[in-house]
Motif scaffolding. Structure first.
Motif, PDB file in Angstrom:
ATOM      1  N   PHE A 176       0.759  -1.178   0.025  1.00  0.00           N
ATOM      2  CA  PHE A 176      -0.198  -0.023   0.059  1.00  0.00           C
ATOM      3  C   PHE A 176       0.971   1.288  -0.077  1.00  0.00           C
ATOM      4  O   PHE A 176       0.406   2.272  -0.491  1.00  0.00           O
ATOM      5  CB  PHE A 176      -0.964   0.028   1.318  1.00  0.00           C
ATOM      6  CG  PHE A 176      -2.134  -0.731   0.938  1.00  0.00           C
ATOM      7  CD1 PHE A 176      -2.986  -0.268  -0.044  1.00  0.00           C
ATOM      8  CD2 PHE A 176      -2.726  -1.692   1.700  1.00  0.00           C
ATOM      9  CE1 PHE A 176      -3.971  -1.058  -0.512  1.00  0.00           C
ATOM     10  CE2 PHE A 176      -3.831  -2.419   1.527  1.00  0.00           C
ATOM     11  CZ  PHE A 176      -4.650  -2.229   0.578  1.00  0.00           C
ATOM     12  N   ILE A 177       1.981   1.233   0.422  1.00  0.00           N
ATOM     13  CA  ILE A 177       2.608   2.393   0.747  1.00  0.00           C
ATOM     14  C   ILE A 177       3.355   2.680  -0.779  1.00  0.00           C
ATOM     15  O   ILE A 177       3.463   3.726  -1.331  1.00  0.00           O
ATOM     16  CB  ILE A 177       4.114   2.035   1.732  1.00  0.00           C
ATOM     17  CG1 ILE A 177       3.560   2.165   3.078  1.00  0.00           C
ATOM     18  CG2 ILE A 177       5.116   3.319   1.367  1.00  0.00           C
ATOM     19  CD1 ILE A 177       4.485   1.614   4.196  1.00  0.00           C
TER      20      ILE A 177
ATOM     21  N   SER B 249      -4.920   2.775   5.068  1.00  0.00           N
ATOM     22  CA  SER B 249      -4.523   3.449   6.119  1.00  0.00           C
ATOM     23  C   SER B 249      -3.203   2.690   6.938  1.00  0.00           C
ATOM     24  O   SER B 249      -3.409   1.388   7.438  1.00  0.00           O
ATOM     25  CB  SER B 249      -5.689   3.590   7.153  1.00  0.00           C
ATOM     26  OG  SER B 249      -5.171   3.974   8.574  1.00  0.00           O
ATOM     27  N   LEU B 250      -2.086   3.328   6.925  1.00  0.00           N
ATOM     28  CA  LEU B 250      -1.076   2.634   7.387  1.00  0.00           C
ATOM     29  C   LEU B 250      -1.384   2.331   8.945  1.00  0.00           C
ATOM     30  O   LEU B 250      -0.868   1.357   9.511  1.00  0.00           O
ATOM     31  CB  LEU B 250       0.250   3.397   7.441  1.00  0.00           C
ATOM     32  CG  LEU B 250       0.695   3.985   5.878  1.00  0.00           C
ATOM     33  CD1 LEU B 250       1.920   4.472   5.814  1.00  0.00           C
ATOM     34  CD2 LEU B 250       0.484   2.744   4.972  1.00  0.00           C
ATOM     35  N   THR B 251      -1.876   3.187   9.724  1.00  0.00           N
ATOM     36  CA  THR B 251      -2.012   3.374  11.107  1.00  0.00           C
ATOM     37  C   THR B 251      -2.980   2.064  11.387  1.00  0.00           C
ATOM     38  O   THR B 251      -2.769   1.188  12.241  1.00  0.00           O
ATOM     39  CB  THR B 251      -2.867   4.612  11.703  1.00  0.00           C
ATOM     40  OG1 THR B 251      -2.011   5.769  10.893  1.00  0.00           O
ATOM     41  CG2 THR B 251      -2.516   4.560  13.052  1.00  0.00           C
TER      42      THR B 251
ATOM     43  N   SER C 193      -2.011  -5.438  -3.991  1.00  0.00           N
ATOM     44  CA  SER C 193      -0.986  -5.680  -5.208  1.00  0.00           C
ATOM     45  C   SER C 193      -1.695  -5.263  -6.324  1.00  0.00           C
ATOM     46  O   SER C 193      -1.270  -4.558  -7.408  1.00  0.00           O
ATOM     47  CB  SER C 193      -0.561  -7.031  -5.172  1.00  0.00           C
ATOM     48  OG  SER C 193      -1.484  -7.803  -5.394  1.00  0.00           O
ATOM     49  N   PHE C 194      -3.344  -5.377  -6.412  1.00  0.00           N
ATOM     50  CA  PHE C 194      -3.938  -4.984  -7.286  1.00  0.00           C
ATOM     51  C   PHE C 194      -3.763  -3.239  -7.563  1.00  0.00           C
ATOM     52  O   PHE C 194      -3.558  -2.601  -8.592  1.00  0.00           O
ATOM     53  CB  PHE C 194      -5.673  -4.745  -7.092  1.00  0.00           C
ATOM     54  CG  PHE C 194      -6.092  -6.047  -7.402  1.00  0.00           C
ATOM     55  CD1 PHE C 194      -5.739  -6.908  -8.540  1.00  0.00           C
ATOM     56  CD2 PHE C 194      -7.153  -6.778  -6.511  1.00  0.00           C
ATOM     57  CE1 PHE C 194      -6.473  -8.028  -8.983  1.00  0.00           C
ATOM     58  CE2 PHE C 194      -7.756  -7.949  -6.615  1.00  0.00           C
ATOM     59  CZ  PHE C 194      -7.402  -8.495  -7.816  1.00  0.00           C
ATOM     60  N   GLY C 195      -3.667  -2.563  -6.484  1.00  0.00           N
ATOM     61  CA  GLY C 195      -3.408  -1.385  -5.992  1.00  0.00           C
ATOM     62  C   GLY C 195      -2.175  -0.827  -7.011  1.00  0.00           C
ATOM     63  O   GLY C 195      -2.125   0.242  -7.572  1.00  0.00           O
ATOM     64  N   VAL C 196      -1.144  -1.413  -6.533  1.00  0.00           N
ATOM     65  CA  VAL C 196       0.118  -1.301  -7.191  1.00  0.00           C
ATOM     66  C   VAL C 196       0.126  -1.421  -8.677  1.00  0.00           C
ATOM     67  O   VAL C 196       0.583  -0.319  -9.356  1.00  0.00           O
ATOM     68  CB  VAL C 196       1.316  -2.176  -6.490  1.00  0.00           C
ATOM     69  CG1 VAL C 196       2.630  -2.037  -7.412  1.00  0.00           C
ATOM     70  CG2 VAL C 196       1.593  -1.688  -5.265  1.00  0.00           C
ATOM     71  N   ILE C 197      -0.259  -2.404  -8.935  1.00  0.00           N
ATOM     72  CA  ILE C 197      -0.440  -2.679 -10.529  1.00  0.00           C
ATOM     73  C   ILE C 197      -1.175  -1.658 -11.060  1.00  0.00           C
ATOM     74  O   ILE C 197      -0.981  -0.910 -12.208  1.00  0.00           O
ATOM     75  CB  ILE C 197      -0.904  -3.975 -10.840  1.00  0.00           C
ATOM     76  CG1 ILE C 197       0.207  -5.143 -10.356  1.00  0.00           C
ATOM     77  CG2 ILE C 197      -1.161  -4.156 -12.261  1.00  0.00           C
ATOM     78  CD1 ILE C 197      -0.010  -6.616 -10.528  1.00  0.00           C
TER      79      ILE C 197
ATOM     80  N   GLY D 205      11.194   5.089  -2.463  1.00  0.00           N
ATOM     81  CA  GLY D 205      10.574   5.570  -1.321  1.00  0.00           C
ATOM     82  C   GLY D 205       9.846   4.640  -0.429  1.00  0.00           C
ATOM     83  O   GLY D 205       9.776   4.636   0.631  1.00  0.00           O
ATOM     84  N   ALA D 206       9.009   3.654  -1.036  1.00  0.00           N
ATOM     85  CA  ALA D 206       8.301   2.504  -0.424  1.00  0.00           C
ATOM     86  C   ALA D 206       8.981   2.008   0.439  1.00  0.00           C
ATOM     87  O   ALA D 206       8.890   1.721   1.707  1.00  0.00           O
ATOM     88  CB  ALA D 206       7.640   1.814  -1.439  1.00  0.00           C
ATOM     89  N   THR D 207      10.427   1.392  -0.035  1.00  0.00           N
ATOM     90  CA  THR D 207      11.364   0.658   0.870  1.00  0.00           C
ATOM     91  C   THR D 207      11.652   1.101   1.875  1.00  0.00           C
ATOM     92  O   THR D 207      11.679   0.722   3.082  1.00  0.00           O
ATOM     93  CB  THR D 207      12.583   0.260  -0.082  1.00  0.00           C
ATOM     94  OG1 THR D 207      12.116  -0.420  -1.436  1.00  0.00           O
ATOM     95  CG2 THR D 207      13.325  -0.750   0.771  1.00  0.00           C
TER      96      THR D 207
END
Lengths: 178, 436
Positions: free
Chosen positions: B67-68, B158-160, B250-254, B277-279
């Motif tokens: 998600f990040i 949401s990361l939180t 992973s849908f989101g990333v693609i 950045g995500a890493t």
């Protein structure tokens, strides 16, 4: 800081931090590939045994390989409130932080290696469907924490002998954590 | 008595390490180590590695880096410009006019990114100069944006909420779905405030935009529609039980990569930058989680959580009183710590408490996010204040003052959540969930 580019150790260390950061990014990419494969397998009616465990290993590897790289980019958060008000004692404060940080990181690394050693010796196998010998995915944790320890010590030495470190003051714009 | 002194030392080390600026993850590790040494004879190091390894390699956490990454990709597209252009014609007829682009823009970006700093910069990059040019009052531009950007924490992804879910072992999809309605209610409250402002201070509202035909409005929004579809797809797949949180991510990333490619903002450089950045961001959260995992193990040995839960039980508090107390507690903590750190630091102690008085843990996740959101806009450490300061060069005190109405609306939101808990629990109770 006065740039002492001349020293070969500097260049080697910087390359090491960067390389492990790149390796971490590759692991993140691998995580995506595994999740996509897992879904594709389900759609065509088969399974990808152990995919969730492999995804977890990739995430762990990505997290730990990136430790030092993230540190050098000022990505690890800390409470800056007091440090930023120390004025001329700032250097002392930083030495304390890097000292404590390096000690804890070395402690972590030592036990991470110990876990790898015993996992291998006792032939510890993952309980999941993947049945991977656990020392393999645990090794990146140990290596990553070692590189982080090295980076923290590196900064500590530079603080002690040259008085400064070059960790970027966390540029707020790049902070995507909140 | 001796136990009391040991607890004192434990808490002192906690404040010392965190307060002196040791990196949060390592500080938690250090506190946990001290706790283990003080309260048990168990070998600390080996217990530490077992706990941390389990925490760092768990499947449910894998949604986090993905998600990040999705947010990082979209952050590097032209979304910022498209957002303002696409939204402005639709917002213009509302009372309060284009100020609503700030709020709706933040709501939409919050749905592709779990971070409020990214939400703020993406929306603000375009909307601040555009709104200034049209003569909207500065305090309203800054205030609505600073406040609305906190929606990034609540609206899924949401990361939180991921971190909360992993910490207490609850379904992340459920928490995400629970965040939808409260996020929309909060966003409606912000919009209501803008409308209220336009009625009470009509002289501050700039002249209306020239009218636009419906076809033209659609045309302007053409780049925004795919983003909305992506959001609907990612959240919908979780709600319908078609995908787990990680798979939806992973849908989101693609999807984000495809969107970026179709806008021609995807090239080797932006791809590598988004990945790195995500890493970095997921690594920094991983370090905090590693420290927190060890700390909650150590916390168990201190007996602190049990004692506090027992104490709460003996006082026979009503849940409402406990919630009020916890709200104040988190606002104070949030003044010094970021959202994720305050969640992981406190959950080991707070979880037994809330289970004791019978508060729903999914509901509590949404509550904690609202409270942590408040902390984002309160000095001295409010994170959004810093980002806003960086963007506009206003003083932090000024930014904080403009955001006060938003802060009060969030207090109202906590009240709404307490009065109507179904806002958070209805959707997750009615979703089809996928095991895992």
């Amino acid at each position: 800081m006065p740039h002492r580019a001349a020293h070969p150790i500097r260049a080697i260390l910087d390359r090491l931090y960067f390389a492990s950061g790149m390796l971490a990014a590759a692991c993140l990419l691998a995580l995506l590939v595994i999740v996509v494969l897992q879904m594709s397998a389900r759609w065509v009616g088969t399974t990808f045994p152990g995919s969730t465990a492999y995804a977890g290993y990739c995430m762990a590897a990505a997290s730990y390989f990136a430790m030092a790289y993230a540190l050098n980019h000022g990505a690890h958060i800390r409470v800056n409130l007091l440090l930023s008000r120390l004025g001329r004692f700032r250097r002392g404060g930083e030495i304390w932080c890097f000292g404590i940080g390096a000690a804890l990181s070395c402690y972590f690394s030592f036990y991470a290696y110990k876990a790898v050693y015993w996992s291998r010796k006792l032939n510890d196998i993952s309980q999941d469907q993947d049945a991977t010998p656990l020392w393999i995915p645990q090794l990146p944790m140990a290596i990553g924490m070692t590189i982080l320890s090295l980076a923290l010590l590196d900064h500590l030495v530079r603080l002690l002998f040259f008085g400064l470190t070059d960790i970027g003051d966390e540029s707020v714009q790049d902070h995507h954590t909140e | 008595m001796e136990h009391f002194a040991l607890t004192g030392i434990f808490l002192f080390v906690l404040f010392l390490l965190l307060g002196s600026g040791v990196w949060v993850g390592l500080a938690l590790l250090g506190v946990a180590f001290v706790g283990m040494e003080l309260f048990t004879n168990r070998p600390a190091g080996d217990a530490m590695i077992t706990t941390i390894w389990t925490a760092s390699s768990g499947w449910s956490l894998t949604a986090l880096p993905l998600f990040i990454w999705m947010g990082e990709i979209l952050y590097r597209t032209r979304l910022s410009a498209d957002m303002f252009r696409g939204l402005a014609p639709w917002m213009a007829p509302l009372p309060g006019r284009l100020l609503h682009t700030n709020i709706v823009g933040c709501t939409i970006f919050a749905a592709v990114s779990g971070s409020s700093a990214a939400t703020l910069t993406t929306v603000g990059k375009m909307s601040i100069p555009e709104l200034r040019k049209r003569g909207y009052p500065e305090h309203m531009i800054i205030g609505t944006l600073t406040g609305a950007a906190t929606l990034g924490l609540m609206i899924p992804p949401s990361l939180t909420l991921i971190v909360y879910g992993v910490t207490i072992n609850e379904s992340i999809s459920k928490l995400f779905i629970a965040g939808i309605l409260p996020g929309l209610v909060l966003s409606a409250l912000f919009m209501g405030y803008v409308a209220f402002w336009s009625f009470t201070r009509p002289h501050e509202v700039p002249p209306p935009e020239p009218p636009m035909s419906f076809g033209r409005k659609i045309h302007e929004a053409r780049f925004l529609i795919p983003v909305l579809l992506l959001v609907a797809f990612v959240i919908g797949s979780m709600y319908l039980g078609l995908a787990t949180a990680t798979e939806a991510a992973s849908f989101g990333v693609i999807g984000a990569l495809v969107l970026a490619a179709s806008q021609r903002s995807l090239n080797r450089k932006t791809f590598v930058e988004s990945l790195l950045g995500a890493t970095r961001t997921s690594c920094m959260i991983a370090l905090i989680l590693a420290g927190a995992a060890f700390l909650s193990l150590s916390m168990g040995f201190t007996g602190l959580p049990r004692a506090l839960a027992g104490w709460i039980a003996s006082m026979d508090l009503s849940p409402v009183v406990l919630i009020v107390a916890l709200t104040l507690f988190y606002i104070v903590i949030g003044m010094f710590l970021d959202g994720i750190s305050s969640v992981v630091l406190t959950m080991a102690v707070v979880e037994p408490m809330i289970r004791q008085v019978g508060i729903d843990v999914i509901w509590f996740g949404i509550f904690i996010v609202v409270v942590v959101e408040m902390a984002q806009i309160t000095p001295p450490i409010g994170f959004n204040l810093f980002v806003m300061q960086g963007m506009t060069k206003h003083e932090i005190g000024y930014v904080a003052r403009t955001a006060i109405p938003m802060f009060l609306l969030m207090v109202v939101m906590v009240g709404i959540l307490v009065a109507f808990p179904e806002i958070a629990t209805y959707l997750p109770d009615n979703m089809r969930s996928r095991p895992g």
